[in-house]
Design a protein around this motif. Sequence first.
Motif, PDB file in Angstrom:
ATOM      1  N   ILE A 210       5.298 -10.075  -1.263  1.00 58.59           N
ATOM      2  CA  ILE A 210       3.980  -9.490  -1.535  1.00 58.59           C
ATOM      3  C   ILE A 210       3.714  -8.305  -0.610  1.00 58.59           C
ATOM      4  O   ILE A 210       3.196  -7.257  -1.035  1.00 58.59           O
ATOM      5  N   GLU A 211       4.107  -8.450   0.656  1.00 52.46           N
ATOM      6  CA  GLU A 211       3.879  -7.358   1.601  1.00 52.46           C
ATOM      7  C   GLU A 211       4.660  -6.113   1.172  1.00 52.46           C
ATOM      8  O   GLU A 211       4.130  -4.998   1.200  1.00 52.46           O
TER       9      GLU A 211
ATOM     10  N   GLN B 285       5.717  -5.415  -1.879  1.00 52.82           N
ATOM     11  CA  GLN B 285       5.171  -4.920  -3.148  1.00 52.82           C
ATOM     12  C   GLN B 285       3.889  -4.122  -2.906  1.00 52.82           C
ATOM     13  O   GLN B 285       3.677  -3.067  -3.515  1.00 52.82           O
ATOM     14  N   ALA B 286       3.053  -4.625  -2.010  1.00 54.17           N
ATOM     15  CA  ALA B 286       1.807  -3.907  -1.690  1.00 54.17           C
ATOM     16  C   ALA B 286       2.122  -2.563  -1.050  1.00 54.17           C
ATOM     17  O   ALA B 286       1.530  -1.537  -1.389  1.00 54.17           O
ATOM     18  N   PHE B 287       3.082  -2.564  -0.124  1.00 54.59           N
ATOM     19  CA  PHE B 287       3.449  -1.308   0.542  1.00 54.59           C
ATOM     20  C   PHE B 287       3.941  -0.285  -0.484  1.00 54.59           C
ATOM     21  O   PHE B 287       3.534   0.878  -0.463  1.00 54.59           O
TER      22      PHE B 287
ATOM     23  N   GLN C  61       3.373  -0.150  -3.751  1.00 50.79           N
ATOM     24  CA  GLN C  61       2.337   0.313  -4.681  1.00 50.79           C
ATOM     25  C   GLN C  61       1.376   1.292  -4.010  1.00 50.79           C
ATOM     26  O   GLN C  61       1.032   2.325  -4.562  1.00 50.79           O
ATOM     27  N   PHE C  62       0.950   0.947  -2.800  1.00 49.90           N
ATOM     28  CA  PHE C  62      -0.027   1.824  -2.150  1.00 49.90           C
ATOM     29  C   PHE C  62       0.621   3.108  -1.644  1.00 49.90           C
ATOM     30  O   PHE C  62      -0.056   4.114  -1.460  1.00 49.90           O
ATOM     31  N   SER C  63       1.931   3.103  -1.411  1.00 40.75           N
ATOM     32  CA  SER C  63       2.622   4.340  -1.054  1.00 40.75           C
ATOM     33  C   SER C  63       2.576   5.324  -2.211  1.00 40.75           C
ATOM     34  O   SER C  63       2.495   6.532  -2.005  1.00 40.75           O
ATOM     35  N   ALA C  64       2.638   4.810  -3.420  1.00 39.99           N
ATOM     36  CA  ALA C  64       2.500   5.676  -4.597  1.00 39.99           C
ATOM     37  C   ALA C  64       1.147   6.371  -4.585  1.00 39.99           C
ATOM     38  O   ALA C  64       1.012   7.515  -4.995  1.00 39.99           O
ATOM     39  N   ARG C  65       0.132   5.647  -4.083  1.00 40.82           N
ATOM     40  CA  ARG C  65      -1.192   6.268  -3.967  1.00 40.82           C
ATOM     41  C   ARG C  65      -1.151   7.424  -2.967  1.00 40.82           C
ATOM     42  O   ARG C  65      -1.756   8.457  -3.173  1.00 40.82           O
ATOM     43  N   ARG C  66      -0.377   7.249  -1.882  1.00 44.31           N
ATOM     44  CA  ARG C  66      -0.251   8.314  -0.878  1.00 44.31           C
ATOM     45  C   ARG C  66       0.397   9.545  -1.500  1.00 44.31           C
ATOM     46  O   ARG C  66      -0.065  10.657  -1.321  1.00 44.31           O
TER      47      ARG C  66
END
Lengths: 133, 187
Positions: free
Chosen positions: A37-38, A40-42, A44-49
């Motif tokens: 999960i950690e 996967q979260a990293f 996904q949110f990196s794509a936001r960056r």
Amino acid sequence: MDPRDSDIEDLPQALIDDLEARDRGMTLLTARVDRHIEAQAFAQFSARRKRRRVPRAAWAALAASLLVAILVLDRNPIDDDMGHEIYADLDGSGRIDIADVLHLARQRERLSQEEINAFAMKVVSLSSWEKAS
Amino acid sequence: MAEDLRLSDHELIVLCNDSDADDAALAFNTLYRRYKDYVVRVAMRFSHDHDIALDVLQETFSYLLKKLPPLGPGIALSAKMTTFLYPVVRNISITQLRKASRFESSDSLDPTDLPAPPAAPDDDLGQLLRKLPIERREVLLLRFVDDLSLQEIAEVLAIPVGTVKSRLHLGVRQLRESPEIRKIYFS
């Protein structure tokens, strides 16, 4: 009101405690899932960056385009309508352009900031005029 | 492991929805650590299987991630986090159980098809819980362990409040009518 409601809230506290104890006793080692999960979260949110970096890249491209346009279009000396010597091909490149503004900026001890700004504005406005025409 | 944020669930959800990458990841991981045991407990109520419960845990938080930008529109948390999570965990648990072929394949899995709690280790309360139909056991646990109101139970199960009351009444009566339970808890 439903008469059966009187039964609903009426479990003895000891029974509730035992129900809770049985339920909360079901804890598992979750290290594998934690890591998944950690990660996967990293990801996904990196794509936001990356998505938010796009505007900055666009600004850089716009600035580069402006500079190229100035260098390509401005091949003629600027008329010195003020009789001032600063509007000239100072770096000997064969044209008056933004590089000459930079050259002027390095000589600030003998020129005011207003003079440098005026030269820069003239270079840019001439380029825009030539591009339009 | 990163330090948890001391924020409310609602504040963490806002960070997950709107903040930059690092803050969003920290907020999401804080929510994960805060609720992973709850998700496992609910999954175990349905599956009684450690491996399936861990799969449900992973699927539940993967599902939540996909709801968040940039993949999804974001999460609107209008109730308690447990109230929001319960139906997600419940549905994923049933799906995982179906995948595990523990039930006959069907499009609409009836909760009464779910297995009873494990036979051992057990005591009088455990034995009685095994005898309870899943829909009564589920409502009893939501009310007395998860401490949800009747209205909240109705919302998470998508059933009328009257049905919740009826199931609770029948579940409590079944507990009361057990001689062993009566002797221990109702004397």
